[in-house]
Motif scaffolding. Structure first.
Motif, mmCIF file in Angstrom:
data_model
loop_
_atom_site.group_PDB
_atom_site.id
_atom_site.type_symbol
_atom_site.label_atom_id
_atom_site.label_comp_id
_atom_site.label_asym_id
_atom_site.label_seq_id
_atom_site.Cartn_x
_atom_site.Cartn_y
_atom_site.Cartn_z
ATOM 1 N N GLN A 358 -11.878 40.798 28.812
ATOM 2 C CA GLN A 358 -13.322 41.053 28.715
ATOM 3 C C GLN A 358 -13.631 42.545 28.730
ATOM 4 O O GLN A 358 -14.396 43.047 27.894
ATOM 5 C CB GLN A 358 -14.048 40.381 29.895
ATOM 6 N N VAL A 359 -13.012 43.252 29.667
ATOM 7 C CA VAL A 359 -13.278 44.688 29.798
ATOM 8 C C VAL A 359 -12.826 45.440 28.540
ATOM 9 O O VAL A 359 -13.556 46.275 28.005
ATOM 10 C CB VAL A 359 -12.592 45.254 31.055
ATOM 11 N N PHE A 360 -11.639 45.119 28.049
ATOM 12 C CA PHE A 360 -11.114 45.832 26.876
ATOM 13 C C PHE A 360 -12.019 45.591 25.662
ATOM 14 O O PHE A 360 -12.367 46.511 24.927
ATOM 15 C CB PHE A 360 -9.689 45.372 26.523
ATOM 16 N N ARG A 361 -12.379 44.334 25.465
ATOM 17 C CA ARG A 361 -13.221 44.029 24.311
ATOM 18 C C ARG A 361 -14.566 44.733 24.428
ATOM 19 O O ARG A 361 -15.068 45.286 23.448
ATOM 20 C CB ARG A 361 -13.456 42.520 24.231
ATOM 21 N N CYS A 362 -15.114 44.706 25.618
ATOM 22 C CA CYS A 362 -16.416 45.331 25.821
ATOM 23 C C CYS A 362 -16.324 46.842 25.590
ATOM 24 O O CYS A 362 -17.185 47.427 24.925
ATOM 25 C CB CYS A 362 -16.918 45.011 27.221
ATOM 26 N N ALA A 363 -15.264 47.456 26.107
ATOM 27 C CA ALA A 363 -15.109 48.907 25.976
ATOM 28 C C ALA A 363 -14.965 49.322 24.519
ATOM 29 O O ALA A 363 -15.491 50.346 24.078
ATOM 30 C CB ALA A 363 -13.897 49.384 26.782
ATOM 31 N N LYS A 364 -14.256 48.495 23.739
ATOM 32 C CA LYS A 364 -14.063 48.789 22.314
ATOM 33 C C LYS A 364 -15.357 48.566 21.539
ATOM 34 O O LYS A 364 -15.792 49.412 20.768
ATOM 35 C CB LYS A 364 -12.964 47.871 21.750
ATOM 36 N N LYS A 365 -15.950 47.393 21.807
ATOM 37 C CA LYS A 365 -17.132 46.995 21.056
ATOM 38 C C LYS A 365 -18.290 47.979 21.250
ATOM 39 O O LYS A 365 -19.023 48.282 20.325
ATOM 40 C CB LYS A 365 -17.541 45.610 21.553
ATOM 41 N N THR A 366 -18.420 48.498 22.474
ATOM 42 C CA THR A 366 -19.575 49.336 22.778
ATOM 43 C C THR A 366 -19.252 50.824 22.634
ATOM 44 O O THR A 366 -20.086 51.657 22.950
ATOM 45 C CB THR A 366 -20.048 49.084 24.216
ATOM 46 N N GLY A 367 -18.028 51.108 22.204
ATOM 47 C CA GLY A 367 -17.672 52.511 21.998
ATOM 48 C C GLY A 367 -17.462 53.299 23.285
ATOM 49 O O GLY A 367 -17.515 54.524 23.272
ATOM 50 N N ILE A 368 -17.215 52.613 24.382
ATOM 51 C CA ILE A 368 -16.904 53.333 25.627
ATOM 52 C C ILE A 368 -15.595 54.091 25.454
ATOM 53 O O ILE A 368 -15.441 55.214 25.926
ATOM 54 C CB ILE A 368 -16.844 52.354 26.826
#
Ligand code: ARG
Length: 588
Positions: A358-368
Motif C-alpha cells: 500500500q505504501v509503495f503504491r501510494c508513494a509512486k502514484k502520488t509522486g512522493i
C-alpha cells in the motif's frame, strides 16, 4: 577481476564463432556433474533448433576447436550435446595468483553504484527488544555490508518506533505512580529536570505493567490513548517525558546493537517525520489523490491486475490521527528531500507485506518518490522454537534479546571449556564471539523469507552447517599460517603452483568462485548464498587439510604455494563472515 566462468565463456565463445555458430550460445556455468567435469556449456542444445542440426554435432565442432587450448586439460562433447570442460592446472594457478594480489580477492565493484537506503532494525522504543527484531537487524546489517562491499553507497536507518501508544502508556503509569512530578502540573512553567524520572530497569518494568493493566481496565486505556494524543499534539510536559524515555531507551538500544555488531548510520524514527505530515496531507487532498471514506482520509491503491483485494492506504483516521501508513509515507518524503536514494530496502517481518504494498503504491502514484526510485520489501519469516511455534522462553514468555544472547554465550562457554584449557577471561571472550556467530549464521543460512527453527543445540555445534564450524575452520587455517610464519625458511612473495592433487585443485576452484558468489548475493540480497558458499569452502578446505601434508612438505616452493592458498582461503572466509556480520577469534 573477471569471474572464472566469464573467462571460460569468452574462450568458448571464440570457438563457437570459429566453428560458424552464434557466440552468444557459449554461456558456461559450473558443472552440474562435478564427477565428470568442472564447468559445462549447454549452448549446443540451444543451437540445435537454429541450425537444424543434432546438438552433439554442434558440440563436436566446438570441441574440435577447443581441443589443445591451453585453458583446458580436457574438453569433451557428451550426448545429447553437452560440452564438458576441465580446466588446465596452469590456468587455475594463474587465476589464484591474480586473486592473491588483488585487494578484493577478485571481486569487482559495481559499474553502476547506487545510493541505497536500508530501513532495518525497527525496534520500538521503551518496549523490550525481542527476537522478532533480531532477524531484521541481522539480515539488514548483512545486506548493508554486502552492498557496500560491492561499491554502493549505503545508508542504514534504524527507523525507531518512537511515536506510538507505548509512550502514552508509560506517561499514564508514571503519573499514577508519581503524580507530584512537574510534568503533570499543568500550571508548571519552569525548566523540567534534566535527569529522567526512571532508570532503564524501571522503564523496562513500567511498560509491560502498564500494557497489561490497560488490557484489563478500559478507563486506564483511554487515559493512555489521551496521553498519546496530547503528546503527539505538543503537550509540553509529556514531550519532556518523551525526551527522557528516548534518551534512556536509545542508550540501551545502542548498547544492545553494539553487542550484536550492528551499526546504524541514522537513528531516525517515526517522531522525526511528524513535521512532514501536514504538508503532505494537504497536497494529497489538493491534488485529488486522497478522499474521505467513512470519515477517514484514504488514497486508493488497487490496480487492475490485482488478484486479491488491496485496501486503500490510510492517511488519517476519522479523528484526524496519523497512522502507520502516514508515517512511512512521510518518511519517504523526508528521504526524498534529504537523501534522494536510488533504492530503499525495507527489512521487515513478512507479515507486514500488505502495508508496504500500500505504501509503495501510494508513494509512486502520488509522486512522493520519483518514478525511478526502487522500493523493495524484503520480508523475513518467523523465528520458531523446536515446537514450530514462535520462539519463546522456557517459561513460555516473549524471549528478550539480551537473554537469548546470554543463554547462547553460556552454552558456548561450556563447550569451550570442555574442549580445552583456557582462562576464565579468554573463554568468556571467545564464547561471546562464537555465540554471536552461532546466532547470526543460524539465521542467515536460511533464505530470509522462510520461517526457521531456532535450534540452540544445532546452531552451537562445532560440526555441520553452523557458524562455529566456519570459525573453527578459520582458526585452524590461522594456526597453520602462524606456525609457518614462525618457521625460518619462508618465501617472501610465494607463488601458487599448479595443483598436484584433485583436492588441491578443488580448493582453488571453490575459492575462485568468491567473486561470482558475492555478486549474486548482492544482486539477490541473499546472504544465505554466502553461507552456502563458505560451508562448501570450509568442507573442501578441511578435506584438503586431512589429505595433504602442509607444514611437513619438504619441497619449500610447494609448501610456500600451499601456504599462499591457505592465505586466500582464509581471506575469502574472513571477508565472507564480515559480510555476514561476525568475526573469528584467534583461538577456540
Ligand atoms: N517498528 C516496527 C515494528 O516493530 C517496524 C518498523 C519497520 N520499518 C518501517 N519503515 N515501517 O513492527
Amino acid at each position: 577481476m573477471k569471474k572464472i566462468s566469464e573467462e571460460i565463456t569468452a574462450r568458448v565463445a571464440l570457438a563457437f564463432e570459429k566453428a560458424g555458430y552464434d557466440k552468444d550460445l557459449a554461456k558456461v556455468k559450473v558443472s552440474d556433474r562435478p564427477d565428470l567435469c568442472e564447468y559445462q556449456c549447454n549452448g549446443a542444445m540451444a543451437g540445435a533448433k537454429v541450425y537444424r542440426k543434432a546438438p552433439i554435432m554442434i558440440a563436436e565442432d566446438v570441441v574440435a576447436i577447443l581441443t589443445g587450448d591451453s585453458m583446458f586439460s580436457q574438453v569433451e562433447a557428451v550426448k545429447p550435446g553437452f560440452i564438458n570442460l576441465t580446466l588446465h592446472p596452469d590456468f587455475v594457478a594463474r587465476y589464484m595468483n591474480e586473486m592473491k594480489s588483488d585487494q578484493k580477492l577478485g571481486v569487482e565493484k559495481s559499474k553502476s553504484p547506487k545510493k541505497v537506503m536500508i530501513d532495518y532494525g525497527g525496534p520500538n522504543v521503551a518496549k523490550p527488544l525481542h527476537v522478532g527484531h533480531l532477524r531484521s537487524a541481522i539480515i539488514g546489517e548483512s545486506i548493508k555490508r554486502i552492498l557496500r562491499f560491492m561499491g554502493h553507497k549505503v545508508i542504514g536507518d534504524i527507523h525507531l518506533g518512537d511515536w506510538g501508544y507505548q509512550m502514552g502508556l508509560i506517561i499514564t503509569e508514571l503519573q499514577k505512580r508519581q503524580p507530584e512530578l512537574p510534568y503533570f502540573q499543568e500550571e508548571f512553567e519552569g525548566e523540567y529536570p534534566e535527569t529522567p524520572p526512571f532508570t532503564i530497569g524501571e522503564l523496562e518494568e513500567i511498560y509491560p505493567t502498564a500494557s497489561a493493566y490497560a488490557k484489563e481496565h478500559e478507563e486506564y486505556r483511554e487515559e493512555a490513548l489521551r496521553a498519546t494524543y496530547l503528546l503527539q499534539n505538543g503537550h509540553r510536559g509529556y514531550r519532556a517525558i518523551w525526551r527522557h524515555i528516548m534518551a534512556v531507551s536509545v542508550a540501551d538500544l545502542k548498547k544492545n546493537y553494539k553487542n550484536l555488531n550492528v551499526e546504524f548510520d541514522l537513528w531516525k524514527g517515526e517522531a522525526d517525520v511528524q513535521p512532514y505530515i501536514p504538508d503532505m496531507v494537504q497536497r494529497l487532498k489538493e491534488e485529488g489523490y486522497a478522499h474521505l471514506d467513512k470519515g477517514a482520509l484514504v488514497v486508493d491503491v488497487k490496480e487492475e491486475a490485482d488478484t486479491k483485494e488491496i485496501p486503500p492506504c490510510m492517511i488519517l483516521k476519522s479523528d484526524g490521527a496519523a497512522l502507520y501508513d502516514t508515517t512511512d509515507l512521510a518518511t519517504l518524503v523526508e528521504r526524498e528531500e534529504k537523501i534522494r536514494p536510488d533504492e530503499v530496502i525495507y527489512v521487515v517481518d513478512k507479515r507486514q507485506e500488505l502495508h508496504f504494498v500500500q505504501v509503495f503504491r501510494c508513494a509512486k502514484k502520488t509522486g512522493i518518490v520519483r518514478p525511478e526510485v526502487e522500493l523493495k520489501f524484503l520480508g523475513f519469516g518467523t523465528m520458531n522454537g523446536k515446537d514450530g511455534k514462535p520462539f519463546k522462553t522456557r517459561e513460555g514468555g516473549v524471549m528478550r534479546l539480551e537473554r537469548l544472547l546470554s543463554e547462547i554465550e553460556e552454552e558456548m562457554h561450556q563447550k569451550i571449556k570442555e574442549n580445552r584449557e583456557v582462562s576464565q577471561e579468554e573463554a568468556g571472550k571467545i564464547a561471546r564471539i562464537v555465540g554471536l556467530a552461532a546466532i547470526k549464521y543460524g539465521d542467515l543460512s536460511n533464505q530470509a523469507s522462510k520461517d526457521y527453527v531456532f535450534d540452540v543445540d544445532r546452531f552451537t555445534s562445532f560440526e555441520g552447517n553452523t557458524g562455529p564450524y566456519i570459525l573453527y575452520t578459520i582458526v585452524r587455517i590461522k594456526s597453520i599460517l602462524n606456525k609457518y610464519v614462525t618457521s625460518e625458511n619462508q618465501n617472501a612473495e610465494p607463488i601458487i603452483l599448479p595443483p598436484v592433487s584433485p583436492i588441491e585443485k578443488e580448493l582453488m576452484l571453490t575459492a575462485g568462485k568468491f567473486n561470482e558468489v558475492i555478486e549474486t548475493a548482492c544482486e539477490e540480497a541473499a546472504p544465505h548464498k554466502i553461507c552456502a558458499f563458505i560451508y562448501d569452502l570450509a568442507n573442501v578446505f578441511n578435506r584438503f587439510y586431512h589429505e595433504t601434508k602442509i607444514l611437513s612438505e619438504s619441497d619449500e616452493a610447494r609448501k610456500a604455494s600451499y601456504i599462499a592458498l591457505l592465505g586466500i582461503t582464509r581471506g575469502v572466509l574472513e571477508v565472507c563472515i564480515d559480510l555476514l556480520g561476525f568475526e573469528a577469534p584467534d583461538r577456540m
